[in-house]
Design an enzyme around this catalytic site. Structure first.
Site, PDB file in Angstrom:
ATOM      1  N   ASN A 199      -1.117   2.005  -5.515  1.00  0.00           N
ATOM      2  CA  ASN A 199      -1.818   0.759  -5.205  1.00  0.00           C
ATOM      3  C   ASN A 199      -3.312   1.049  -5.159  1.00  0.00           C
ATOM      4  OD1 ASN A 199       0.603  -1.062  -4.226  1.00  0.00           O
ATOM      5  ND2 ASN A 199       0.881   0.942  -3.306  1.00  0.00           N
ATOM      6  N   ASP A 240       3.293   5.144  -3.169  1.00  0.00           N
ATOM      7  CA  ASP A 240       4.580   4.905  -2.530  1.00  0.00           C
ATOM      8  C   ASP A 240       5.661   5.750  -3.185  1.00  0.00           C
ATOM      9  OD1 ASP A 240       3.309   3.024  -0.948  1.00  0.00           O
ATOM     10  OD2 ASP A 240       3.801   1.362  -2.280  1.00  0.00           O
ATOM     11  N   GLU A 284      -0.313 -13.088  -4.027  1.00  0.00           N
ATOM     12  CA  GLU A 284      -0.748 -12.341  -2.848  1.00  0.00           C
ATOM     13  C   GLU A 284      -1.992 -12.936  -2.194  1.00  0.00           C
ATOM     14  OE1 GLU A 284      -0.317  -7.924  -3.161  1.00  0.00           O
ATOM     15  OE2 GLU A 284      -0.019  -8.378  -5.282  1.00  0.00           O
ATOM     16  N   TYR A 334       4.546  -7.417   5.975  1.00  0.00           N
ATOM     17  CA  TYR A 334       3.543  -8.262   6.620  1.00  0.00           C
ATOM     18  C   TYR A 334       4.041  -9.026   7.839  1.00  0.00           C
ATOM     19  CZ  TYR A 334       1.254  -7.129   2.256  1.00  0.00           C
ATOM     20  OH  TYR A 334       0.709  -6.445   1.193  1.00  0.00           O
ATOM     21  N   GLY A 345      -3.427  -2.882   1.086  1.00  0.00           N
ATOM     22  CA  GLY A 345      -3.708  -3.893   2.096  1.00  0.00           C
ATOM     23  C   GLY A 345      -4.526  -3.361   3.254  1.00  0.00           C
ATOM     24  N   GLU A 376       4.957   3.938  -7.269  1.00  0.00           N
ATOM     25  CA  GLU A 376       3.767   3.293  -7.819  1.00  0.00           C
ATOM     26  C   GLU A 376       2.550   3.724  -7.023  1.00  0.00           C
ATOM     27  OE1 GLU A 376       4.008  -0.938  -7.430  1.00  0.00           O
ATOM     28  OE2 GLU A 376       4.512  -0.865  -5.319  1.00  0.00           O
ATOM     29  N   SER A 421       2.819  -5.734  -3.648  1.00  0.00           N
ATOM     30  CA  SER A 421       3.391  -6.160  -2.366  1.00  0.00           C
ATOM     31  C   SER A 421       4.898  -6.401  -2.416  1.00  0.00           C
ATOM     32  CB  SER A 421       2.694  -7.432  -1.847  1.00  0.00           C
ATOM     33  OG  SER A 421       1.377  -7.156  -1.467  1.00  0.00           O
ATOM     34  N   ARG A 443      -3.199   4.041  -2.373  1.00  0.00           N
ATOM     35  CA  ARG A 443      -1.990   4.406  -1.617  1.00  0.00           C
ATOM     36  C   ARG A 443      -0.833   4.559  -2.589  1.00  0.00           C
ATOM     37  NH1 ARG A 443      -0.157  -0.059   0.713  1.00  0.00           N
ATOM     38  NH2 ARG A 443       1.843   0.110  -0.345  1.00  0.00           N
TER      39      ARG A 443
END
Length: 310
Positions: free
Chosen positions: A273, A254, A15, A213, A277, A271, A147, A252
């Protein structure tokens, strides 16, 4: 006087490029918020990092803003270095970062507090060559990448040998989960407050690295156009996961929601994070902006809430 913020970016995980983009955006916003920023492209040279953060002649930054993503920057490793140096840093501490990055262990924590996960198992990667570990469709993913790197949805006709070969670079074990149809949801948590639910509608097979992205590939709907009970439950689960792992700052979570099932029965957490990002397409800053918190003010909040738990 303005605080000096050392911004860590780059690294050597898969990443790296995302981290560099995050780093540029965060550095610009931190300067706009009035901080003095020193940008550090982190390499495997630990001595160089320590010397930059704690110069022999004294001084050094007041706070570290961690804009690294992936292994070594998001899994507790660099957090341990910062604890050793006693420098306040943004985002979560050593244990929370390590737990969140280890997907099987995070799943154990989620299940222990009553959050539903998709049926799953950890298997040896080469076991895929012997046949399907569960009925298709299912998801194969590395146990410690972010990611959506290395994530494969295995459906009818897909070649398991190709999936096994693709996973080889990420280690000997993989996490296999039942594929949850339906909708992709995500919630950012700031401190002790879940911000909003965003629904993600990718125009490709699933919300993978490219969809995350590449501009124009994924539509972000905030607040998500879903029933209020599901919206509220998703917000509650995100905060519960954040607190159960002992996270700090910004995270964050998900989710997948099978909207063919009644009420919240189809909701599954995927999961959390710990360093989401911060690129121009990123979800957490988008939710903060929707809340009325511009990007420079979000950066200010994160620096002001930086801590060194040890």
């Amino acid at each position: 006087m303005s605080k000096t913020v050392a911004l860590l970016k780059g690294g050597w995980s898969p990443e790296r490029e995302v981290s560099l983009t995050t780093g540029r955006a965060c550095a610009d916003a931190l300067r706009e918020a009035g901080f003095t920023v020193v940008e550090l492209d982190v390499t495997r040279d630990l001595r160089a990092l320590v010397d930059a953060l704690r110069p022999a002649g004294g001084g050094g930054p007041d706070v570290v803003f961690n804009a690294l993503h992936g292994k070594w920057g998001e899994d507790g490793c660099v957090q341990g270095v910062l604890e050793f140096l006693s420098i306040p840093y943004t985002h979560s501490g050593v244990l929370a970062s390590a737990l969140a990055m280890d997907k099987p262990r995070a799943r154990q924590v989620f299940a222990a507090i009553g959050l539903r996960c998709a049926d799953g198992m950890v298997i040896e990667r080469r076991a895929l060559l012997a046949g399907d570990p569960m009925p298709r469709p299912y998801v194969v993913k590395p146990i410690d990448q972010g990611s959506s790197i290395g994530v494969h949805i295995v459906g009818p006709g897909d070649n398991l040998a190709a999936v096994e070969a693709a996973e080889a670079k990420f280690g000997e074990r993989v996490l296999v989960e039942r594929y949850v149809p339906g909708r992709e949801l995500t919630v950012a948590v700031l401190g002790d407050r879940p911000i909003a639910v965003t629904e993600l509608r990718p125009r490709v097979k699933f919300y993978d690295y490219e969809a995350k992205y590449t501009d124009g590939i994924t539509e972000h709907l905030v607040p998500a156009p879903i029933a209020k009970p599901v919206y509220d439950e998703t917000m509650r689960w995100a905060l519960a996961a954040h607190q159960a792992l002992g996270c700090d700052g910004l995270t964050r979570c998900d989710f997948r929601w099978d909207d063919s099932l009644p009420g919240t029965e189809g909701l599954c957490i995927l999961e959390i994070n710990t360093q989401p990002g911060m690129t121009p397409l990123s979800l957490a800053p988008e939710q903060a902006k929707w809340l009325g918190l511009p990007f420079p003010e979000l950066m200010r909040w994160m620096v002001e809430h930086a801590r060194c738990p040890a």
